[in-house]
Scaffold this motif. Structure first.
Motif, PDB file in Angstrom:
ATOM      1  N   GLY A   1       0.819  -1.196   0.000  1.00 20.87           N
ATOM      2  CA  GLY A   1       0.000   0.000   0.000  1.00 20.87           C
ATOM      3  C   GLY A   1       0.861   1.257   0.000  1.00 20.87           C
ATOM      4  N   SER A   2       0.236   2.384  -0.195  1.00 24.22           N
ATOM      5  CA  SER A   2       0.980   3.649  -0.199  1.00 24.22           C
ATOM      6  C   SER A   2       1.480   3.959   1.205  1.00 24.22           C
ATOM      7  N   PRO A   3       2.771   4.189   1.376  1.00 23.54           N
ATOM      8  CA  PRO A   3       3.308   4.453   2.721  1.00 23.54           C
ATOM      9  C   PRO A   3       2.911   5.839   3.209  1.00 23.54           C
ATOM     10  N   PRO A   4       2.715   6.006   4.510  1.00 22.44           N
ATOM     11  CA  PRO A   4       2.416   7.341   5.051  1.00 22.44           C
ATOM     12  C   PRO A   4       3.641   8.238   4.964  1.00 22.44           C
ATOM     13  N   LEU A   5       3.418   9.521   4.674  1.00 19.40           N
ATOM     14  CA  LEU A   5       4.507  10.462   4.474  1.00 19.40           C
ATOM     15  C   LEU A   5       4.621  11.498   5.577  1.00 19.40           C
ATOM     16  N   ASP A   6       3.762  11.455   6.585  1.00 21.99           N
ATOM     17  CA  ASP A   6       3.845  12.432   7.656  1.00 21.99           C
ATOM     18  C   ASP A   6       5.025  12.105   8.573  1.00 21.99           C
ATOM     19  N   GLU A   7       5.475  13.092   9.299  1.00 18.99           N
ATOM     20  CA  GLU A   7       6.673  12.952  10.128  1.00 18.99           C
ATOM     21  C   GLU A   7       6.464  11.984  11.281  1.00 18.99           C
ATOM     22  N   ILE A   8       5.268  11.958  11.852  1.00 14.84           N
ATOM     23  CA  ILE A   8       5.022  11.077  12.997  1.00 14.84           C
ATOM     24  C   ILE A   8       5.111   9.610  12.579  1.00 14.84           C
ATOM     25  N   SER A   9       4.509   9.272  11.435  1.00 16.61           N
ATOM     26  CA  SER A   9       4.549   7.883  10.962  1.00 16.61           C
ATOM     27  C   SER A   9       5.975   7.457  10.633  1.00 16.61           C
ATOM     28  N   ILE A  10       6.734   8.336   9.975  1.00 15.77           N
ATOM     29  CA  ILE A  10       8.114   8.001   9.631  1.00 15.77           C
ATOM     30  C   ILE A  10       8.956   7.858  10.894  1.00 15.77           C
ATOM     31  N   GLU A  11       8.696   8.687  11.885  1.00 16.16           N
ATOM     32  CA  GLU A  11       9.444   8.591  13.137  1.00 16.16           C
ATOM     33  C   GLU A  11       9.135   7.293  13.876  1.00 16.16           C
ATOM     34  N   ASP A  12       7.865   6.910  13.903  1.00 11.89           N
ATOM     35  CA  ASP A  12       7.491   5.646  14.556  1.00 11.89           C
ATOM     36  C   ASP A  12       8.121   4.456  13.843  1.00 11.89           C
ATOM     37  N   GLU A  13       8.120   4.490  12.521  1.00 15.42           N
ATOM     38  CA  GLU A  13       8.699   3.372  11.772  1.00 15.42           C
ATOM     39  C   GLU A  13      10.204   3.304  11.951  1.00 15.42           C
ATOM     40  N   SER A  14      10.872   4.442  11.938  1.00 13.23           N
ATOM     41  CA  SER A  14      12.327   4.440  12.122  1.00 13.23           C
ATOM     42  C   SER A  14      12.705   3.930  13.512  1.00 13.23           C
ATOM     43  N   THR A  15      11.905   4.260  14.520  1.00  5.55           N
ATOM     44  CA  THR A  15      12.168   3.746  15.873  1.00  5.55           C
ATOM     45  C   THR A  15      12.007   2.239  15.925  1.00  5.55           C
ATOM     46  N   TRP A  16      10.970   1.724  15.278  1.00  9.15           N
ATOM     47  CA  TRP A  16      10.744   0.276  15.261  1.00  9.15           C
ATOM     48  C   TRP A  16      11.866  -0.443  14.521  1.00  9.15           C
ATOM     49  N   ILE A  17      12.292   0.089  13.382  1.00 10.52           N
ATOM     50  CA  ILE A  17      13.376  -0.534  12.619  1.00 10.52           C
ATOM     51  C   ILE A  17      14.681  -0.499  13.412  1.00 10.52           C
TER      52      ILE A  17
ATOM     53  N   LYS B   1      24.322  -3.979   2.033  1.00 13.10           N
ATOM     54  CA  LYS B   1      23.367  -4.853   2.702  1.00 13.10           C
ATOM     55  C   LYS B   1      22.610  -4.142   3.819  1.00 13.10           C
ATOM     56  N   GLU B   2      23.184  -3.064   4.344  1.00 11.04           N
ATOM     57  CA  GLU B   2      22.447  -2.312   5.363  1.00 11.04           C
ATOM     58  C   GLU B   2      21.164  -1.721   4.779  1.00 11.04           C
ATOM     59  N   LEU B   3      21.271  -1.171   3.566  1.00 10.90           N
ATOM     60  CA  LEU B   3      20.095  -0.570   2.942  1.00 10.90           C
ATOM     61  C   LEU B   3      19.048  -1.625   2.608  1.00 10.90           C
ATOM     62  N   TRP B   4      19.487  -2.771   2.122  1.00 13.52           N
ATOM     63  CA  TRP B   4      18.534  -3.829   1.786  1.00 13.52           C
ATOM     64  C   TRP B   4      17.859  -4.364   3.049  1.00 13.52           C
ATOM     65  N   THR B   5      18.600  -4.427   4.146  1.00  9.37           N
ATOM     66  CA  THR B   5      18.001  -4.869   5.404  1.00  9.37           C
ATOM     67  C   THR B   5      16.951  -3.885   5.891  1.00  9.37           C
ATOM     68  N   ILE B   6      17.257  -2.588   5.793  1.00  6.79           N
ATOM     69  CA  ILE B   6      16.281  -1.577   6.206  1.00  6.79           C
ATOM     70  C   ILE B   6      15.039  -1.638   5.321  1.00  6.79           C
ATOM     71  N   GLN B   7      15.233  -1.858   4.030  1.00  8.52           N
ATOM     72  CA  GLN B   7      14.072  -1.961   3.143  1.00  8.52           C
ATOM     73  C   GLN B   7      13.224  -3.193   3.471  1.00  8.52           C
ATOM     74  N   ASP B   8      13.861  -4.291   3.830  1.00  8.08           N
ATOM     75  CA  ASP B   8      13.110  -5.484   4.206  1.00  8.08           C
ATOM     76  C   ASP B   8      12.303  -5.241   5.482  1.00  8.08           C
ATOM     77  N   LEU B   9      12.901  -4.572   6.455  1.00  4.22           N
ATOM     78  CA  LEU B   9      12.167  -4.238   7.672  1.00  4.22           C
ATOM     79  C   LEU B   9      11.062  -3.221   7.394  1.00  4.22           C
TER      80      LEU B   9
END
Length: 633
Positions: free
Chosen positions: A158-174, A246-254
């Motif tokens: 699906g289309s990923p959310p582009l707001d700052e809060i969603s990106i921040e939550d996802e980066s914390t989880w990754i 491989k770091e970038l591919w790992t982040i994309q997989d997560l």
């Protein structure tokens, strides 16, 4: 005399009918009679005519022997064509049938100008169309100014959310996933020292907002990510090798896992809201709260299991179509319909309160607010709820204890507590079956896993668990997963601490006996089997991920080899042939050992299949082994 005149008149009529028939068939008068006025038919034609006769005139005889003339058959007039006789048209009509209707339909189609264009969808299968031809989906991909791989990527997530809060939550989880050491690409140390949360945040912005692919980011946006900056190299060092990133591919997989997780949570949440008008509104709110707080697929499964327990499909608010599926009623639903949920609520804390106390989200009550025990004994209270299904107080108590145990085992907080504290403590033991004891020797591939005694999950490395699974499927090993006795006792004591009453009265002790039976049922019949099954699936996923990484490393080492460069001191004359490289790939015979000759540019020049190079010695070795075994026995 009158009879002779009648016969003569009859023959005249037959001759006249014969002349008309032959004229209709296109035979001229000259062909009917020769120059002497006699019939032009040959003896063979006369014989055929006497045997088969004409189609137009058929005669039958009545009971007295008098001939009866039938009506002349109506024959369809054939289409006339210049230069073609009627007999030829008649023969073509008998072979091919009448074409008038076909020509008429074709004429109507050409007159109406409604020629249907035969589409490719009517000619080929969808799989062939998508592989060989351009489809509407390909046109849509071509019209969008987004890389095709990203478009296909977003079809599933699906289309990923582009707001700052969603990106921040996802980066914390990754970041938490990378630092926890669960990624098989980097081992137990994780990636917390090399990748920061800001790098992950910037990568998600480039990938989601600007639709940039990993090769483009690694080549032209490396200054945006700190771990991609090239390190200074000395001039004496070898040229830098091609990088895997491989770091970038790992982040994309997560990132893909996170988006799929959020998509599933959103779909379940919208489905759960359809039951807001139902009873147990408080339970529904707790399920939605657990779903929103879940951070993994297992936690989402826990919330869904609680929802399915209290809102079973087909019983409450389910949209049933024309065809109804057979309903499987569980013991929990039978007890609930019998009204035993009132008895289950008398035992003490609810499953939600018990789970919150285990996870320390709700502190234990003070001594003045300790758990109150119901008045009277459990049997006295259960006697008020007897029915046709549960006739005795003991049966009522057994059903109520079952309901309480199932609710505790399906509580997301309880399952999360057991998973986080006791999953890695599960030990694996293996022992050979009678067949495995004979088949597995010191040189067998399962020799290393033939005898395992209480090996913890966190000590499994590589693909060892896959070997155990394969041996179990072949019925060569028996596998046992169980929690150690000391950890099991710790789990029971933790449950007793937060579920039992602190009272010392006789009534409190009697009710505590019922609560202990509930906890025993929940632990041994529901929680332990579930956690052992989850441990097996966790070992399988870890082993498969490790195997994929190893395959990727081998493939990368092969494809990242640069072209052959001739050394400076290997200069030869211009007339000498350029160097060639021969590569060999061993095969057991089928496939055969293969030799390949490559030129200096890497193109294949010649191929040699040497099937007998290894096949014949292997066959002779097998024969020698068979002879040795016969002599030994």
């Amino acid at each position: 005399m009158s009879i002779a005149h009648e016969i003569e008149g009859k023959f005249k009529r037959l001759k006249k009918a014969q002349r008309h028939t032959e004229r209709d068939l296109g035979v001229s008068d000259e062909e009917l009679f020769d120059g002497n006025g006699k019939s032009g038919r040959s003896a063979e034609e006369k014989l055929k005519h006497s045997l088969f006769g004409d189609d137009e005139v058929d005669e039958e005889f009545d009971a007295t022997g008098v001939p009866v003339r039938q009506k002349k058959l109506k024959r369809k007039k054939f289409r006339e064509a210049p230069g073609v006789s009627s007999s030829s048209l008649h023969e073509a009509h008998e072979i091919f049938g009448d074409v008038d209707e076909l020509l008429q339909l074709r004429k109507q189609g050409s007159d109406s100008n409604e020629c249907r264009d035969r589409k490719l969808e009517d000619e080929f299968e969808p799989s062939v169309l998508s592989e060989k031809y351009m489809t509407e989906k390909d046109d849509q991909i071509r019209d969008l100014d987004i890389p095709e791989r990203i478009q296909i990527y977003e079809e599933s997530t699906g289309s990923p959310p582009l707001d700052e809060i969603s990106i921040e939550d996802e980066s914390t989880w990754i970041y938490n996933q990378l630092t926890s050491g669960t990624i098989p690409l980097y081992g137990k140390e994780g990636l917390g020292s090399s990748i920061s949360r800001g790098d992950i945040n910037k990568f998600l912005e480039l990938h989601h907002k600007y639709k940039l692919e990993i090769p483009f980011i690694a080549m032209y946006r490396k200054e945006c990510l700190s771990f991609l900056k090239d390190e200074t190299q000395d001039q004496n060092e070898k040229p830098p090798k091609i990088k895997w990133h491989k770091e970038l591919w790992t982040i994309q997989d997560l990132d893909r896992k996170w988006l799929l997780l959020q998509k599933r949570k959103s779909a379940l949440q919208s489905y759960y809201k359809r039951f807001e008008c139902m009873v147990n509104h408080q339970i529904l709110e707790s399920v939605i709260t657990s779903l929103e707080a879940s951070e993994s697929e297992r936690e989402v499964d826990d919330a869904d299991a609680k929802f399915n327990l209290h809102f079973p499909l087909g019983e409450i608010g389910a949209d049933e179509g024309q065809y109804k599926r057979p309903k499987r009623k569980s013991l929990y639903s039978i007890c609930s319909k019998a009204g035993l949920w009132e008895v289950a609520n008398k035992f003490g804390y609810s499953s939600e309160e018990f789970g919150m106390q285990l996870s320390l989200e709700k502190m234990r009550r003070d001594e003045g607010d300790e758990l109150e025990n119901p008045k009277g004994t459990p049997e006295e209270m259960a006697s008020n709820f007897t029915c046709a299904m549960f006739e005795t107080p003991k049966a009522v108590l057994k059903g109520a204890r079952h309901m309480a145990a199932v609710e505790i085992s399906c509580e997301p907080c309880v399952r999360k507590y057991v998973r986080n504290n006791y999953l890695d403590s599960i030990e694996v033991s293996t022992s050979p079956t009678p067949d495995g004891n004979i088949a597995i020797d010191c040189s067998h591939q399962f020799a290393g896993v033939k005898w395992l005694q209480r090996k913890p999950l966190n000590r499994f490395e590589g693909a060892q668990w896959l070997l155990i699974q394969k041996a179990e499927e072949e019925k060569l090993l028996e596998v046992t997963l169980q929690l150690p006795e000391d950890r099991l006792n710790k789990l029971i004591s933790d449950f007793n601490e937060y579920y039992l009453s602190d009272g010392v009265s006789k009534s409190a002790q009697v009710w505590n006996e019922q609560r202990k039976l509930i906890l025993q049922d929940a632990i041994f019949n529901f929680l332990l089997p579930a956690i052992e099954k989850e441990a097996g699936s966790l070992l399988t996923s870890r082993a498969k991920n490790w195997l994929r990484v190893e395959y990727g490393k081998v493939l990368w080492n092969k494809v990242s080899v640069g072209p052959y460069h001739r050394k400076e001191n290997d200069s030869s004359s211009d007339g000498e042939a350029p160097p060639r490289v021969m590569a060999c790939c061993w095969g057991p015979g089928k496939p055969a050992t293969t030799f390949v000759m490559l030129d200096s540019s890497g193109e294949v020049v010649d191929v040699l299949y040497a099937g007998s190079l290894t096949y014949i010695p292997m066959m002779s070795m097998i024969r020698n082994l068979r002879k040795m075994m016969k002599n030994a026995f």
